[in-house]
Design a protein around this motif. Structure first.
Motif, PDB file in Angstrom:
ATOM      1  N   VAL A 155     -51.960 -14.044  -5.687  1.00 47.35           N
ATOM      2  CA  VAL A 155     -52.056 -12.783  -6.433  1.00 47.35           C
ATOM      3  C   VAL A 155     -50.743 -12.546  -7.180  1.00 47.35           C
ATOM      4  O   VAL A 155     -50.734 -12.163  -8.350  1.00 47.35           O
ATOM      5  CB  VAL A 155     -52.392 -11.601  -5.480  1.00 47.35           C
ATOM      6  N   GLY A 212     -56.774  -7.592  -6.215  1.00 47.11           N
ATOM      7  CA  GLY A 212     -55.625  -7.985  -5.398  1.00 47.11           C
ATOM      8  C   GLY A 212     -55.103  -6.890  -4.496  1.00 47.11           C
ATOM      9  O   GLY A 212     -54.269  -7.140  -3.629  1.00 47.11           O
ATOM     10  N   VAL A 249     -58.302 -17.782  -8.918  1.00 49.18           N
ATOM     11  CA  VAL A 249     -57.758 -17.514  -7.581  1.00 49.18           C
ATOM     12  C   VAL A 249     -58.184 -18.627  -6.625  1.00 49.18           C
ATOM     13  O   VAL A 249     -57.363 -19.197  -5.899  1.00 49.18           O
ATOM     14  CB  VAL A 249     -58.226 -16.127  -7.053  1.00 49.18           C
ATOM     15  N   ILE A 262     -50.423 -14.955 -10.219  1.00 47.91           N
ATOM     16  CA  ILE A 262     -51.218 -14.516 -11.365  1.00 47.91           C
ATOM     17  C   ILE A 262     -50.590 -13.265 -11.968  1.00 47.91           C
ATOM     18  O   ILE A 262     -50.594 -13.078 -13.175  1.00 47.91           O
ATOM     19  CB  ILE A 262     -52.686 -14.262 -10.957  1.00 47.91           C
ATOM     20  N   LYS A 305     -57.974 -10.857 -12.458  1.00 47.45           N
ATOM     21  CA  LYS A 305     -57.677 -11.956 -11.539  1.00 47.45           C
ATOM     22  C   LYS A 305     -59.009 -12.675 -11.330  1.00 47.45           C
ATOM     23  O   LYS A 305     -59.773 -12.339 -10.431  1.00 47.45           O
ATOM     24  CB  LYS A 305     -57.112 -11.429 -10.221  1.00 47.45           C
ATOM     25  N   THR A 320     -64.158 -11.172 -10.793  1.00 45.32           N
ATOM     26  CA  THR A 320     -62.733 -10.949 -10.551  1.00 45.32           C
ATOM     27  C   THR A 320     -62.465 -10.577  -9.095  1.00 45.32           C
ATOM     28  O   THR A 320     -63.358 -10.159  -8.369  1.00 45.32           O
ATOM     29  CB  THR A 320     -62.190  -9.836 -11.470  1.00 45.32           C
ATOM     30  N   GLU A 373     -51.895  -7.828 -13.381  1.00 40.97           N
ATOM     31  CA  GLU A 373     -52.967  -8.452 -14.187  1.00 40.97           C
ATOM     32  C   GLU A 373     -54.316  -7.930 -13.705  1.00 40.97           C
ATOM     33  O   GLU A 373     -54.676  -8.090 -12.541  1.00 40.97           O
ATOM     34  CB  GLU A 373     -52.913  -9.976 -14.043  1.00 40.97           C
TER      35      GLU A 373
END
Length: 113
Positions: free
Chosen positions: A82, A48, A97, A85, A92, A45, A89
């Protein structure tokens, strides 16, 4: 089903839940390009909100992998993805991404077979 196929299925489901249209072949290619990192929870992940993490995405993916020139447009694109999404969240996924950034910059050819 292989572990890789399970990950692609997870990312596919995630994108469908977010109503993000996508090309399954490109998503698979981007996921494959990430190698073993997709099996490590932390590496799978993108945070962000972590400037260091976002800088890594910019340097290692946008500049090195996609061959883009450094500049404010790269930071803006990462922020847009970012946002797309969802900032809140938690998952990510890096593959998602990177897929969205690849599409945004029209760099699908990097993953062409």
């Amino acid at each position: 089903m292989s572990k890789f196929d399970e990950k692609v299925e997870l990312y596919t489901k995630f994108m469908n839940e977010k109503n993000l249209s996508f090309d399954a072949d490109l998503l698979t290619a981007v996921t494959k390009g990430l190698g073993p990192s997709i099996y490590k929870r932390d590496a799978e992940t993108v945070s962000g909100s972590d400037p260091k993490e976002l800088e890594t995405v910019k340097k290692n993916f946008l500049i090195k992998k996609l061959g883009l020139e450094d500049g404010p447009s790269l930071d803006e694109a990462i922020a847009e993805v970012v946002e797309q999404i969802g900032k809140s969240e938690r998952n990510k996924y890096r593959a998602v991404v990177y897929y969205l950034l690849t599409k945004k910059f029209g760099k699908e050819s990097v993953y062409a077979k």
